[in-house]
Design a protein around this motif. Structure first.
Motif, PDB file in Angstrom:
ATOM      1  N   LYS A 181      -1.112   4.544   6.697  1.00 41.82           N
ATOM      2  CA  LYS A 181      -0.354   4.131   5.524  1.00 41.82           C
ATOM      3  C   LYS A 181      -1.070   4.480   4.233  1.00 41.82           C
ATOM      4  O   LYS A 181      -0.442   4.907   3.257  1.00 41.82           O
ATOM      5  CB  LYS A 181      -0.067   2.628   5.593  1.00 41.82           C
ATOM      6  N   GLN A 182      -2.394   4.280   4.209  1.00 37.37           N
ATOM      7  CA  GLN A 182      -3.134   4.581   3.000  1.00 37.37           C
ATOM      8  C   GLN A 182      -3.069   6.066   2.660  1.00 37.37           C
ATOM      9  O   GLN A 182      -2.985   6.445   1.501  1.00 37.37           O
ATOM     10  CB  GLN A 182      -4.602   4.130   3.158  1.00 37.37           C
ATOM     11  N   LYS A 183      -3.079   6.905   3.713  1.00 34.43           N
ATOM     12  CA  LYS A 183      -2.963   8.337   3.482  1.00 34.43           C
ATOM     13  C   LYS A 183      -1.632   8.666   2.824  1.00 34.43           C
ATOM     14  O   LYS A 183      -1.547   9.509   1.945  1.00 34.43           O
ATOM     15  CB  LYS A 183      -3.099   9.100   4.803  1.00 34.43           C
ATOM     16  N   PHE A 184      -0.577   8.013   3.249  1.00 34.54           N
ATOM     17  CA  PHE A 184       0.736   8.286   2.677  1.00 34.54           C
ATOM     18  C   PHE A 184       0.814   7.825   1.225  1.00 34.54           C
ATOM     19  O   PHE A 184       1.466   8.460   0.397  1.00 34.54           O
ATOM     20  CB  PHE A 184       1.816   7.617   3.517  1.00 34.54           C
ATOM     21  N   TRP A 185       0.159   6.705   0.899  1.00 31.75           N
ATOM     22  CA  TRP A 185       0.140   6.271  -0.503  1.00 31.75           C
ATOM     23  C   TRP A 185      -0.643   7.262  -1.358  1.00 31.75           C
ATOM     24  O   TRP A 185      -0.280   7.516  -2.505  1.00 31.75           O
ATOM     25  CB  TRP A 185      -0.478   4.871  -0.610  1.00 31.75           C
ATOM     26  N   ASN A 186      -1.677   7.841  -0.797  1.00 30.76           N
ATOM     27  CA  ASN A 186      -2.413   8.860  -1.529  1.00 30.76           C
ATOM     28  C   ASN A 186      -1.541  10.080  -1.788  1.00 30.76           C
ATOM     29  O   ASN A 186      -1.642  10.721  -2.840  1.00 30.76           O
ATOM     30  CB  ASN A 186      -3.666   9.274  -0.741  1.00 30.76           C
ATOM     31  N   VAL A 187      -0.684  10.382  -0.828  1.00 28.62           N
ATOM     32  CA  VAL A 187       0.232  11.510  -1.010  1.00 28.62           C
ATOM     33  C   VAL A 187       1.207  11.217  -2.140  1.00 28.62           C
ATOM     34  O   VAL A 187       1.536  12.100  -2.938  1.00 28.62           O
ATOM     35  CB  VAL A 187       0.994  11.802   0.302  1.00 28.62           C
ATOM     36  N   ARG A 188       1.664   9.985  -2.233  1.00 27.81           N
ATOM     37  CA  ARG A 188       2.583   9.626  -3.321  1.00 27.81           C
ATOM     38  C   ARG A 188       1.909   9.788  -4.682  1.00 27.81           C
ATOM     39  O   ARG A 188       2.531  10.244  -5.650  1.00 27.81           O
ATOM     40  CB  ARG A 188       3.068   8.194  -3.140  1.00 27.81           C
ATOM     41  N   VAL A 189       0.638   9.383  -4.763  1.00 28.97           N
ATOM     42  CA  VAL A 189      -0.111   9.564  -6.013  1.00 28.97           C
ATOM     43  C   VAL A 189      -0.213  11.048  -6.336  1.00 28.97           C
ATOM     44  O   VAL A 189      -0.049  11.467  -7.489  1.00 28.97           O
ATOM     45  CB  VAL A 189      -1.505   8.926  -5.905  1.00 28.97           C
ATOM     46  N   LEU A 190      -0.487  11.858  -5.317  1.00 24.70           N
ATOM     47  CA  LEU A 190      -0.568  13.304  -5.518  1.00 24.70           C
ATOM     48  C   LEU A 190       0.763  13.857  -6.014  1.00 24.70           C
ATOM     49  O   LEU A 190       0.796  14.744  -6.880  1.00 24.70           O
ATOM     50  CB  LEU A 190      -0.969  13.981  -4.207  1.00 24.70           C
ATOM     51  N   GLU A 191       1.867  13.353  -5.479  1.00 29.45           N
ATOM     52  CA  GLU A 191       3.189  13.814  -5.920  1.00 29.45           C
ATOM     53  C   GLU A 191       3.408  13.531  -7.402  1.00 29.45           C
ATOM     54  O   GLU A 191       3.969  14.363  -8.122  1.00 29.45           O
ATOM     55  CB  GLU A 191       4.271  13.134  -5.083  1.00 29.45           C
TER      56      GLU A 191
END
Length: 334
Positions: free
Chosen positions: A224-234
């Motif tokens: 889940k944390q990886k996916f939140w990092n992806v959202r920040v990257l987006e």
């Protein structure tokens, strides 16, 4: 479960903001649009009817309507994510920009007279039936109630009659004064957002064993944390692409082309991998198709009339899909 931010339920907050902003928007439209009375040239009468009476009647009607169905609208927003499964959640905001704009600019003014007539008739209904404690299936509506409803509806009918011939003026005002000037910026925002989301979906695809639509899966807590990092990257990519496009850097075309290729690749992988791993998997093929047409019209037909036609229709189709599902959700709620 309704989404919350610091204890505030977002759906309820959205409805509250709408209750405040809708009357303001109505008064702004009727005071800035160059309406005129088709049956009189009297300046004072024009101010009284167009600038004061009509926006007041329509504002009160929308206030009544929004307050009356406040909970239903809020529940609709909460249920919207579950209903609109045809659109990938990572692209919902992409479509939402178009849908909200078209809803407020084109549909909202056209349905306002109908909302006003129904609201004022409902006023009369409630005033003449508030003493009645129970309603049976065979209960008849009294003649007095029907008469009061008809009388109450006369005012919004009159206001609609006053401004109805001016709706062509309103359409021209909304199109040329509001829509056309901001359309290039809407394209830039949509393209930049789409490309950022496409790259984010590609990353999620590799992180999630070949399926990018991770919201359909039971995700392991460690991921889940990886996916939140992806959202920040987006978000960062979105701002970067906006900067490149607004600054007219030619390299932005390469990113748009990359986004177009990525979304086609993701659509194919999602369809086959998702169906293989999860029987209930929704590939969102139609949603990706609309997005691909939208971005593809820009990168493949940059200067042609076909590009303009495809972009406009992709906006209209995506907005119509969003609006249809919203109203479908609203009507089907218990």
């Amino acid at each position: 479960m309704p989404k919350e931010i610091k204890g505030l339920i977002l759906s309820r907050l959205t409805i509250l903001i709408s209750i405040i902003l809708v009357p303001i928007a109505i008064f702004l439209i009727y005071n800035f649009a160059d309406f005129s009375l088709w049956f009189s040239n009297d300046a004072t009468l024009k101010v009284v009817l167009i600038k004061i009476l009509c926006p007041t009647v329509f504002s009160v009607s929308w206030l009544f309507f929004l307050i009356l169905f406040a909970k239903r609208f809020a529940d609709t927003l909460d249920d919207f994510d579950r209903t609109i499964s045809v659109v990938p959640s990572r692209l919902k905001f992409f479509y939402g920009i178009n849908a909200i704009y078209i809803l407020l600019i084109f549909i909202f003014p056209l349905i306002t007279p109908l909302i006003s007539i129904l609201s004022f008739a409902s006023f009369a209904w409630r005033l003449t039936t508030f003493r009645k404690k129970r309603w049976e299936e065979d209960t008849k509506i009294s003649t007095t109630t029907w008469i009061m409803m008809a009388i109450a509806a006369l005012l919004p009918i009159f206001c609609s009659f006053v401004v109805l011939p001016e709706y062509l003026v309103l359409a021209d005002f909304l199109w040329n004064v509001i829509w056309v000037p901001i359309l290039p910026y809407l394209y830039i925002i949509s393209y930049s957002l789409f490309t950022a989301l496409a790259i984010g979906s590609l990353i999620i695809l590799f992180l999630n064993s070949g399926i990018s639509e991770y919201e359909q899966l039971f995700v392991e807590p460690s991921k889940k944390q990886k996916f939140w990092n992806v959202r920040v990257l987006e978000v960062i990519l979105f701002g970067f692409f906006l900067f490149l496009d607004i600054g007219d850097f030619e390299v932005i075309d390469l990113f748009y082309i990359a986004g177009f290729v990525i979304i086609i690749f993701i659509s194919i992988v999602n369809f086959f991998q998702g169906k293989t791993k999860i029987k209930s998997f929704k590939s969102h093929l139609f949603g990706y198709f609309i997005a691909a047409v939208f971005i593809g019209s820009n990168v493949l037909f940059t200067t042609s009339e076909l590009s303009q036609l495809l972009r406009v229709w992709s906006l209209v189709i995506s907005a119509a899909l969003y609006i249809f599902v919203f109203f479908y959700t609203f009507l089907r709620l218990d």
